[in-house]
Design an enzyme around this catalytic site. Structure first.
Site, short mmCIF file in Angstrom:
data_model
loop_
_atom_site.label_atom_id
_atom_site.label_comp_id
_atom_site.label_asym_id
_atom_site.label_seq_id
_atom_site.Cartn_x
_atom_site.Cartn_y
_atom_site.Cartn_z
N ARG A 29 2.94 1.22 3.16
CA ARG A 29 3.96 0.73 4.10
C ARG A 29 4.93 1.83 4.54
O ARG A 29 6.09 1.56 4.81
CB ARG A 29 4.74 -0.45 3.51
CG ARG A 29 3.92 -1.72 3.33
CD ARG A 29 3.92 -2.53 4.62
NE ARG A 29 3.10 -3.74 4.50
CZ ARG A 29 3.60 -4.96 4.35
NH1 ARG A 29 4.89 -5.13 4.31
NH2 ARG A 29 2.78 -5.99 4.27
N ARG A 33 10.14 -0.92 8.00
CA ARG A 33 11.53 -1.23 8.34
C ARG A 33 12.58 -0.37 7.66
O ARG A 33 13.75 -0.40 8.06
CB ARG A 33 11.80 -2.72 8.05
CG ARG A 33 11.12 -3.63 9.05
CD ARG A 33 11.06 -5.05 8.57
NE ARG A 33 10.19 -5.14 7.42
CZ ARG A 33 9.79 -6.30 6.85
NH1 ARG A 33 10.23 -7.43 7.33
NH2 ARG A 33 8.99 -6.29 5.82
N ARG A 42 10.17 -1.26 16.93
CA ARG A 42 9.78 -2.65 16.67
C ARG A 42 10.55 -3.61 17.57
O ARG A 42 10.00 -4.63 18.02
CB ARG A 42 10.04 -2.96 15.19
CG ARG A 42 9.87 -4.37 14.73
CD ARG A 42 8.42 -4.77 14.65
NE ARG A 42 8.29 -6.16 14.22
CZ ARG A 42 8.44 -7.20 15.01
NH1 ARG A 42 8.73 -7.03 16.29
NH2 ARG A 42 8.32 -8.43 14.55
N ASP A 79 -2.32 -4.53 10.69
CA ASP A 79 -2.11 -5.48 9.59
C ASP A 79 -3.45 -6.02 9.13
O ASP A 79 -4.41 -6.07 9.91
CB ASP A 79 -1.20 -6.63 10.03
CG ASP A 79 -0.61 -7.34 8.81
OD1 ASP A 79 0.38 -6.84 8.26
OD2 ASP A 79 -1.19 -8.35 8.39
N TYR A 156 -4.73 -16.10 2.85
CA TYR A 156 -3.91 -16.46 4.02
C TYR A 156 -4.63 -17.47 4.92
O TYR A 156 -4.02 -18.35 5.51
CB TYR A 156 -3.56 -15.20 4.83
CG TYR A 156 -2.54 -14.32 4.15
CD1 TYR A 156 -1.18 -14.62 4.24
CD2 TYR A 156 -2.92 -13.21 3.40
CE1 TYR A 156 -0.23 -13.82 3.61
CE2 TYR A 156 -1.98 -12.41 2.76
CZ TYR A 156 -0.63 -12.73 2.87
OH TYR A 156 0.30 -11.95 2.25
O1 CP3 Z 1 1.23 0.84 5.23
C1 CP3 Z 1 1.52 1.03 6.43
O2 CP3 Z 1 2.55 1.67 6.78
C2 CP3 Z 1 0.54 0.58 7.48
C3 CP3 Z 1 0.72 -0.73 8.01
C4 CP3 Z 1 0.51 -1.99 7.20
C5 CP3 Z 1 1.27 -3.16 7.46
N1 CP3 Z 1 0.76 -4.17 6.69
C6 CP3 Z 1 2.38 -3.25 8.41
C7 CP3 Z 1 3.30 -4.39 8.33
C8 CP3 Z 1 -0.42 -2.31 6.20
C9 CP3 Z 1 -1.43 -1.41 5.52
C10 CP3 Z 1 -0.26 -3.69 5.91
C11 CP3 Z 1 -1.11 -4.42 4.95
C12 CP3 Z 1 -0.79 -5.81 4.60
N2 CP3 Z 1 -0.33 -6.80 5.41
C13 CP3 Z 1 -1.01 -6.36 3.32
C14 CP3 Z 1 -1.61 -5.63 2.15
C15 CP3 Z 1 -0.65 -4.71 1.50
C16 CP3 Z 1 0.45 -5.36 0.76
O3 CP3 Z 1 1.61 -5.19 1.17
O4 CP3 Z 1 0.17 -6.04 -0.24
C17 CP3 Z 1 -0.61 -7.71 3.36
C18 CP3 Z 1 -0.66 -8.70 2.21
C19 CP3 Z 1 -0.19 -7.98 4.70
C20 CP3 Z 1 0.26 -9.29 5.26
C21 CP3 Z 1 1.62 -9.24 5.80
N3 CP3 Z 1 2.01 -8.46 6.86
C22 CP3 Z 1 2.76 -9.96 5.36
C23 CP3 Z 1 2.77 -10.92 4.19
C24 CP3 Z 1 3.82 -9.59 6.18
C25 CP3 Z 1 5.21 -10.19 6.20
C26 CP3 Z 1 6.01 -9.79 5.05
C27 CP3 Z 1 6.95 -8.69 5.41
O5 CP3 Z 1 6.93 -7.64 4.74
O6 CP3 Z 1 7.73 -8.92 6.35
C28 CP3 Z 1 3.35 -8.62 7.10
C29 CP3 Z 1 4.12 -7.96 8.17
C30 CP3 Z 1 4.10 -6.48 8.24
N4 CP3 Z 1 2.97 -5.71 8.20
C31 CP3 Z 1 5.21 -5.62 8.43
C32 CP3 Z 1 4.72 -4.31 8.49
C33 CP3 Z 1 5.51 -3.05 8.72
C34 CP3 Z 1 6.66 -6.07 8.57
C35 CP3 Z 1 6.88 -6.89 9.80
C36 CP3 Z 1 7.75 -6.27 10.87
O7 CP3 Z 1 7.95 -5.05 10.96
O8 CP3 Z 1 8.27 -7.07 11.67
#
Ligand code: CP3
Length: 348
Positions: A29, A33, A42, A79, A156
């Protein structure tokens, strides 16, 4: 495609089994943010999925942490939920609530609603993002693609939202294993197709995120996580011989040994709960490892951060290791603490 031979890329060399005095670094990640430049970008997107599907924005988000910190690895900004979306189960994100999908209710429902074949056309923006990033990355930076592991993504699709321990899927594994198996099989096929296309678009290696490995029992992990991941790796390598793949089975405890020994992965990501000295003896002797600093040590900073970094380096030094956190960096992290972490590892 601006490409440089793998021998110039430190992170790839670790995946091939080389050890370095100063390990390569990337952070799960890392585009996110905690970075003000990410928040600014964003804010320009109508929704998170739009952000993921707009190549100019997704490419910029991928490159931001590379510019700021010079990490050894860049991870594609996207994602794991683009896969259900491209299979026909629409995904949306609502501020502060996480993802929302219309849950699958039965095997018949799944057969009716999932296309059965991944729509690569819908994912074209992701592949275009990869091409753009490849062109903009320093030659020495390893470019990582990714997907979610079937058990995590199915979680999911079945619950329709985030659930802390995937209770709906776990119940299904007892009550209607044929339904769960159907969804997992769809995801195995889709993930192979998706990762192959990521490699052909320009990534050097990929990570498979099994974020909910820790929700599985010792029996369940074999059928629902190890075996589907093993099939994905085998399927990808049939099309992309020698494809380099990292598997991250978060929360799997001694299961990390099984990810190393049974999936065919080149390296295994370790979550922060894993004792480094134990993992050095029991996992790193099988495959290179990645990890595993507690993300909250980076929020804390100072002595706690320094000691955490040193412990990880001490545990894994001398054998192949990629420095990373034990899960994603959290939004509260001060960017200056990440700089301190990088400098400490690189001894500058
Ligand atoms: O790692 C990186 O920088 C690359 C991008 C990346 C994102 N999600 C961006 C993201 C990667 C590799 C993921 C993987 C992901 N997504 C996983 C597996 C890794 C982990 O964290 O366990 C999972 C379970 C998800 C599903 C997901 N995406 C959820 C549950 C959420 C919401 C929760 C949250 O943190 O807000 C997301 C959203 C998400 N994916 C964000 C980002 C940067 C945040 C949302 C935003 O910026 O508005």
């Amino acid at each position: 495609m601006a490409s440089s031979p793998a021998h110039d890329r430190k992170l790839l060399r670790v995946l091939d089994g080389e050890a370095f005095d100063i390990p390569p670094i990337w952070i799960m990640r890392q585009a996110g943010r905690y970075l003000p430049e990410y928040r600014e970008l964003r804010a320009k997107a109508a929704s998170f999925m739009d952000f993921c599907y707009t190549p100019s924005m997704a490419a910029e988000a991928t490159l931001q942490p590379i510019r700021r910190y010079g990490f050894d690895g860049a991870i594609l900004f996207s994602d794991i939920l683009v896969i259900p979306d491209a299979l026909g189960q629409k995904v949306s994100f609502h501020e502060g609530e996480g993802p929302r999908l219309d849950p699958l209710t039965s095997i018949e429902d799944a057969k009716k609603r999932l296309s059965g074949d991944l729509d690569l056309e819908r994912l074209q923006p992701v592949f275009e993002t990869i091409e753009r990033v490849r062109g903009g990355l320093p030659a020495e930076t390893t470019f990582l693609g990714f997907c979610g592991a079937p058990w995590t993504v199915a979680g999911y699709m079945i619950a329709g939202k985030s659930t802390p321990e995937l209770a709906p899927s776990r119940l299904l594994a007892y009550r209607d294993p044929a339904f769960l198996q159907f969804v997992i099989d769809q995801l195995v096929a889709a993930s192979i197709k998706y990762l192959v296309k990521q490699f052909r678009s320009g990534v050097d290696a990929v990570q498979i995120f099994e974020s909910f490995a820790g929700a599985l029992t010792a029996e369940g992990i074999g059928r629902w996580s190890i075996e589907p991941i093993r099939r994905i790796i085998e399927g990808v390598r049939r099309e992309v011989p020698g494809a380099r793949i990292i598997v991250f089975g978060r929360g799997s405890g001694s299961g990390h040994i099984r990810y190393a020994a049974e999936t065919g992965a080149n390296a295994v990501g370790l979550d922060w709960s894993v004792d480094g000295d134990w993992a050095a003896k029991n996992v790193q002797t099988i495959k290179p490892v990645q990890g595993n600093l507690d993300p909250l040590a980076v929020v804390a900073g100072g002595e706690a951060l320094d000691q955490g970094v040193d412990k990880v380096l001490k545990s894994f030094g001398g054998r192949p290791h990629i420095f990373n956190l034990g899960h994603g960096i959290v939004p509260e992290t001060p960017p200056a603490h990440v700089e301190r972490l990088v400098n400490r590892i690189r001894r500058v």
